[in-house]
Design a protein around this motif. Structure first.
Motif, PDB file in Angstrom:
ATOM      1  N   ASP B 257      39.140  48.966  27.199  1.00  0.00           N
ATOM      2  CA  ASP B 257      38.598  48.353  28.710  1.00  0.00           C
ATOM      3  C   ASP B 257      39.512  47.458  29.066  1.00  0.00           C
ATOM      4  N   ARG B 258      40.076  46.762  28.315  1.00  0.00           N
ATOM      5  CA  ARG B 258      41.282  45.591  28.725  1.00  0.00           C
ATOM      6  C   ARG B 258      42.257  46.235  29.402  1.00  0.00           C
ATOM      7  N   TYR B 259      42.714  47.450  28.966  1.00  0.00           N
ATOM      8  CA  TYR B 259      43.776  48.190  29.386  1.00  0.00           C
ATOM      9  C   TYR B 259      43.504  48.688  30.639  1.00  0.00           C
ATOM     10  N   THR B 260      42.247  49.279  30.908  1.00  0.00           N
ATOM     11  CA  THR B 260      41.939  50.023  32.395  1.00  0.00           C
ATOM     12  C   THR B 260      41.604  48.864  33.202  1.00  0.00           C
ATOM     13  N   ALA B 261      41.053  47.641  32.674  1.00  0.00           N
ATOM     14  CA  ALA B 261      40.952  46.617  33.557  1.00  0.00           C
ATOM     15  C   ALA B 261      42.180  45.976  34.168  1.00  0.00           C
ATOM     16  N   ARG B 262      42.845  46.104  33.415  1.00  0.00           N
ATOM     17  CA  ARG B 262      44.336  45.303  33.997  1.00  0.00           C
ATOM     18  C   ARG B 262      44.971  46.146  35.055  1.00  0.00           C
ATOM     19  N   LEU B 263      45.011  47.658  34.514  1.00  0.00           N
ATOM     20  CA  LEU B 263      45.494  48.734  35.615  1.00  0.00           C
ATOM     21  C   LEU B 263      44.819  48.550  36.892  1.00  0.00           C
ATOM     22  N   ASP B 264      43.554  48.354  36.940  1.00  0.00           N
ATOM     23  CA  ASP B 264      42.887  48.302  38.234  1.00  0.00           C
ATOM     24  C   ASP B 264      43.108  47.065  38.700  1.00  0.00           C
ATOM     25  N   GLU B 265      43.313  45.993  37.932  1.00  0.00           N
ATOM     26  CA  GLU B 265      43.603  44.885  38.770  1.00  0.00           C
ATOM     27  C   GLU B 265      45.155  44.984  39.594  1.00  0.00           C
ATOM     28  N   MET B 266      45.912  45.534  39.043  1.00  0.00           N
ATOM     29  CA  MET B 266      47.176  45.773  39.725  1.00  0.00           C
ATOM     30  C   MET B 266      46.893  46.580  41.055  1.00  0.00           C
ATOM     31  N   ARG B 267      46.135  47.460  40.968  1.00  0.00           N
ATOM     32  CA  ARG B 267      45.915  48.204  42.272  1.00  0.00           C
ATOM     33  C   ARG B 267      45.251  47.065  43.235  1.00  0.00           C
ATOM     34  N   GLU B 268      44.342  46.225  42.607  1.00  0.00           N
ATOM     35  CA  GLU B 268      43.705  45.130  43.442  1.00  0.00           C
ATOM     36  C   GLU B 268      44.982  44.232  44.245  1.00  0.00           C
ATOM     37  N   SER B 269      45.755  44.055  43.010  1.00  0.00           N
ATOM     38  CA  SER B 269      46.995  43.227  43.631  1.00  0.00           C
ATOM     39  C   SER B 269      47.612  43.733  44.823  1.00  0.00           C
ATOM     40  N   CYS B 270      47.723  44.984  44.408  1.00  0.00           N
ATOM     41  CA  CYS B 270      48.420  45.939  45.811  1.00  0.00           C
ATOM     42  C   CYS B 270      47.857  45.759  47.036  1.00  0.00           C
ATOM     43  N   LYS B 271      46.350  45.967  46.935  1.00  0.00           N
ATOM     44  CA  LYS B 271      45.504  45.670  48.228  1.00  0.00           C
ATOM     45  C   LYS B 271      45.678  44.198  48.655  1.00  0.00           C
ATOM     46  N   ILE B 272      45.906  43.155  47.852  1.00  0.00           N
ATOM     47  CA  ILE B 272      46.101  41.821  48.316  1.00  0.00           C
ATOM     48  C   ILE B 272      47.344  41.686  49.101  1.00  0.00           C
ATOM     49  N   ILE B 273      48.360  42.374  48.396  1.00  0.00           N
ATOM     50  CA  ILE B 273      49.804  42.134  49.201  1.00  0.00           C
ATOM     51  C   ILE B 273      49.697  42.868  50.275  1.00  0.00           C
ATOM     52  N   GLN B 274      48.953  43.840  50.594  1.00  0.00           N
ATOM     53  CA  GLN B 274      49.047  44.552  51.827  1.00  0.00           C
ATOM     54  C   GLN B 274      48.520  43.619  52.911  1.00  0.00           C
ATOM     55  N   GLN B 275      47.394  42.986  52.476  1.00  0.00           N
ATOM     56  CA  GLN B 275      46.616  42.063  53.457  1.00  0.00           C
ATOM     57  C   GLN B 275      47.494  40.915  53.847  1.00  0.00           C
ATOM     58  N   CYS B 276      48.470  40.551  52.809  1.00  0.00           N
ATOM     59  CA  CYS B 276      49.395  39.313  52.892  1.00  0.00           C
ATOM     60  C   CYS B 276      50.414  39.906  54.077  1.00  0.00           C
TER      61      CYS B 276
END
Lengths: 159, 392, 337
Positions: B257-276
């Motif tokens: 779960d920690r593995y999948t959570a971190r992978l999804d976090e990277m996706r969310e980070s990409c979303k935030i960077i796009q908004q930036c």
């Protein structure tokens, strides 16, 4: 909200709360060191401060009592912070451990012992943690030289 | 079976999977871990002591040597703490805030990539290691363009940024976040569905939500146990409240779960960077506060006022009013906190760093005791520790 | 068909031919072993967006020689606390069985030399396949001995893991090919190859797919390759049984690993893919099959994570062993009916 907690705390432990300060929107409550475990247990169970972010010591060399042990608490439900401080004198350099309240206090208390020489009564495993086991002195005390004991002060630029 | 003899083995400080100079004394019964005792401090450099003897500006480069895999997050936490101490948080210009968020999220991806690479390598999947480092290299290149350094960036300043984004930087970031979801798919293709990977990670290093809070886990490790807590959303700083992102949580609290959570976090980070990138507008990058911020370089070189200004700030520094603050940010590995005390002088009276890895590592013994030797490796990997910030 | 060449009918020719065969097989095997390391680095390199060795010679082709020289000139360290005799003996005990096994693998049909028929096989043992299993089992003594003699806890753990792993997987491997003997009605590898002659569809891989899969996987486990490289497991046991080895002794371990790869590839090709049968001259067919299996082994190394010790045991005893037994029952039933 944290004002309310402080008020409740004052009511519950009128003798223990020494003073409260607010700076940049953060509440700091100084409590009597003898009541620290009771105060922390109260804050955890009755005020929801279930998370101990950080625990550290501060050396106020020259003032009396000399040390402060600082507990930065966090409430995961309401997302609020609160800081508890307890003064520890140089002569009686010890305070009760809160590792029974939050297990996370274990290592930070060891670090505090390692760096300031503040002993924690009842700590399960009070050893040095960052410095070597046979190290002498407490490096983060203000009277401990930056370059270490028995060494010349660095003569070059410090930046 | 009258007596049970255990074998004590010494894992580290020189061991390929302890992620640095961590030493674990393991008591083994066969291959089952009976007791694990971590020993740390081999990388202790006295950062807190050093900071007490430097002015606020000069203590900044010490911070990116803490978690050297996520230097910008450390810088961000420090500058935010000093700004709070000074009371100038509201003066930070918009452009600086957006760039800070963007770089903090790129740093999160960078840190998570190293975590995934080493975690997979520890479990034996070495191809993922190389793939992750390939992508990390792109972020390192961006760092280099931005600050001149690949790891110890020291890019943020109290009051804003050290310099503006170089030309073409936004395009680099855009290219990177466009490609990143595809790369993440590749990693998942290699690991998530792999039966061996699942067997090695599911149910390994389990920790319940209550235990996780009690022991002080933060970051993805806590969220994977089902605690919905992210400082970016709950105690927003540097403008995170304006961004739209999900806080990734999981239920089971194991390594998978920690593995999948971190992978999804990277996706969310990409979303935030796009908004930036969408929000990036021209404007100043430093607060208009001459008492704190250094003047721009051309002023220093071309005018006597600028030179005096620079000289005064560098030699004297600025003096926040006495007081104490705690600033926590959501670093890639968990809550990174700076507790700072000012006594009214130009040096911090006390700077205490709350490194996420230090507290997370504390959970290791209770997570591994009773499991197998191979699980110790997996659990160290999943906690995502960096000894630079543990030992400070 | 002329008479079979043997020690009794022409001793000099027999010994000469035998020496020639041994030399040829040995040289080819060594070459494959050397270049298997090169191939592994190249293939995995390209799979991982790297290039692999490029600097030593054209395309890095001299890399195995450079590696060999480097290992040869390194200081040979024997730990002070190690048990010296066992420590020195261990690498040989791994390498020798690995090389000996090739003796029973047929690498072609028969040829006629000096009026006698000469089989292209060093020794056609009637119990060839048992010999292979025995030799593979012997290899584990080297690992256990190395782990024990190093006087290093990590090495010891590696040795213990290896012993447990090889014993459990040998059972499954042995049982899985019983079905092949039942079909071929012989234990000699030549006989098995002959049983598969004729069309490609006579190959046992088609009639015994389950046995093929079980044998392949268990063989990978037996030679400690990824994903079953638990005795080495550099990220857990810091190379396990060979932690303390350096210089030429380490090179022997290294060679043994690759020699074992060749042997396993050769045995599988012989048992299930008709050995030297195929469109090209016999030896080339066999080599192609060996290269194919070695490629698969390398490919697996680039892909899979490592399994855990208890999971490995679970698979060996509770998955592969029952599967192999089931396969025997089914095969028996089919033969009887």
């Amino acid at each position: 909200m944290s004002q309310a907690v402080v008020a409740k705390l004052k009511q519950e432990f009128s003798a223990a709360v020494v003073n409260t300060v607010e700076h940049r929107g953060e509440m700091t409550v100084t409590v009597n060191k003898n009541d620290i475990v009771a105060v922390c247990t109260f804050l955890r169970d009755s005020a929801g401060y279930n998370f101990l972010c950080d625990l550290c010591g501060v050396d106020y060399l020259g003032s009396e009592p000399r040390f402060m042990v600082v507990y930065n608490l966090y409430n995961i439900e309401t997302k609020e912070r609160l800081r508890i401080k307890a003064a520890v004198g140089e002569d009686d350099c010890c305070i009760d451990t809160v590792s029974g309240v939050w297990s996370t206090a274990n290592w930070p208390e060891r670090e505090c012992w390692d760096m300031f020489g503040i002993a924690f009564n009842g700590h399960p495993d009070l050893r040095r943690i960052l410095m070597p086991a046979d190290w002498e002195g407490y490096p983060l005390r203000k009277d401990y030289p930056l370059q270490g004991p028995d060494r010349e002060l660095y003569q070059g630029r410090l930046s | 079976m009258a007596t049970k003899e255990t074998m004590t083995i010494n894992m580290g400080p020189q061991h390929p999977s302890t992620h640095g100079v961590l030493q674990l004394i393991l008591e083994l019964d066969g291959e089952t871990v009976v007791k694990a005792t971590p020993h740390i401090g081999f990388l202790h450099r006295g950062v807190e002591k050093l900071a007490e003897n430097r002015s606020y500006h000069k203590a900044l480069p010490l911070t990116d040597r803490l978690d050297y895999l996520a230097p910008m997050s450390n810088n961000l936490g420090y500058v935010l703490a000093v700004e709070k101490l000074l009371g100038i948080t509201h003066e930070i210009p918009q452009r600086a805030k957006v760039v800070r968020v963007m770089m903090a999220e790129l740093t999160r991806i960078k840190s998570h990539l190293v975590w995934l690479a080493t975690h997979a390598l520890d479990i034996g999947a070495m191809t993922v290691f190389i793939y992750c480092f390939r992508e990390r290299e792109l972020i390192m290149d961006m760092y280099e363009k931005l600050s001149g350094a690949r790891m110890t960036s020291n890019y943020f300043r109290v009051g804003g940024l050290s310099e503006d984004l170089p030309e073409g930087f936004e395009q680099d970031v855009k290219n990177f976040i466009d490609a990143m979801p595809g790369h993440l798919k590749t990693y998942e293709g290699l690991l998530t569905g792999n039966a061996i990977w699942q067997k090695r990670t599911q149910g390994v290093g389990y920790i319940s939500a209550e235990d996780a809070i009690d022991i002080g886990l933060t970051g993805p490790a806590l969220r994977a146990s089902g605690v919905d807590w992210d400082l970016r959303r709950d105690n927003p700083y540097t403008g995170y409240e304006e961004y739209d992102f999900e806080v990734v949580t999981r239920e089971r609290g194991d390594t998978f779960d920690r593995y999948t959570a971190r992978l999804d976090e990277m996706r969310e980070s990409c979303k935030i960077i796009q908004q930036c990138l969408d929000r990036l507008e021209d404007g100043p990058i430093l607060a208009d506060n001459p008492g704190v911020c250094l003047p721009p370089k051309e002023k220093v070189l071309n005018s006597i006022e600028g030179l005096i200004h620079q000289f005064k700030l560098v030699t004297d520094g600025f003096k926040p009013e006495p007081g104490e603050i705690y600033q926590g940010i959501e670093a890639p590995k968990g809550e990174l906190g700076y507790y700072m005390i000012s006594d009214g002088s130009a040096n911090p009276y006390r700077m205490k760093v709350r490194p996420p890895s230090f507290v997370n590592l504390q959970a290791l013994p209770q997570m591994v005791e009773g499991s197998l030797l191979a699980d110790v490796i997996a659990t160290i990997g999943t906690l995502d520790i960096v000894l630079g910030e543990i030992d400070r | 068909m002329p008479e079979m060449l043997s020690l009794s009918n022409d001793p000099i020719l027999f010994i000469a031919v035998m020496l020639a065969k041994i030399l040829a097989v040995f040289v080819v095997l060594l070459l494959i072993v050397a270049y298997a390391t090169y191939a592994e680095r190249k293939i995995i390199g390209h799979m991982q967006t790297r290039l692999g060795p490029t600097m030593t010679g054209p395309l890095g082709l001299l890399q195995p020689i450079a590696d060999g020289l480097k290992l040869f000139f390194k200081e040979d360290i024997i730990p002070a606390q190690a048990s010296k005799v066992a420590f020195i003996l261990a690498p040989m005990m791994i390498l020798v069985p690995a090389f000996i096994t090739v003796a029973v693998v047929p690498f072609g049909g028969d040829v006629v030399i000096g009026g006698y028929t000469v089989p292209l096989q060093i020794a056609d043992l009637d119990v060839g396949i048992l010999f292979i299993l025995a030799m593979e089992g012997l290899g584990v003594y080297g690992i256990v001995l190395a782990g024990w003699a190093s006087n290093n806890k990590y090495s010891l753990l590696g040795g213990i893991r290896s012993a447990a792993q090889v014993i459990s997987y040998e059972l499954a491997a042995g049982l899985s090919i019983v079905a092949v003997f039942m079909l071929a009605e012989t234990l000699s590898l030549r006989g098995i190859v002959e049983a598969q002659s004729g069309s490609m569809f006579n190959w046992f891989v088609f009639s015994q797919p389950l046995a093929f899969c079980v044998f392949f996987i268990t063989s990978v486990a037996e030679i400690n390759r990824v994903p079953f490289d638990l005795p080495e497991a550099e990220t857990e046991l810091v190379s396990g049984f060979c932690t303390e080895y350096s210089s030429m002794k380490y090179a022997l371990f290294f060679m043994a690993e690759y020699a074992n790869m060749v042997v396993v590839a050769a045995v599988i090709s012989t048992l299930f893919l008709g050995g030297p049968a195929g469109p090209f001259p016999g030896v080339i067919n066999l080599l192609l099959k060996i290269f194919f299996f070695m490629f698969v082994l390398i490919w697996m190394r680039a892909t899979f994570p490592r399994v855990r010790y208890d999971q490995l045991m679970f698979m060996g005893w509770k998955v592969f062993l029952p599967l192999a037994l089931l396969n025997i029952v089914i095969t028996g039933a089919v033969i009887v009916l």
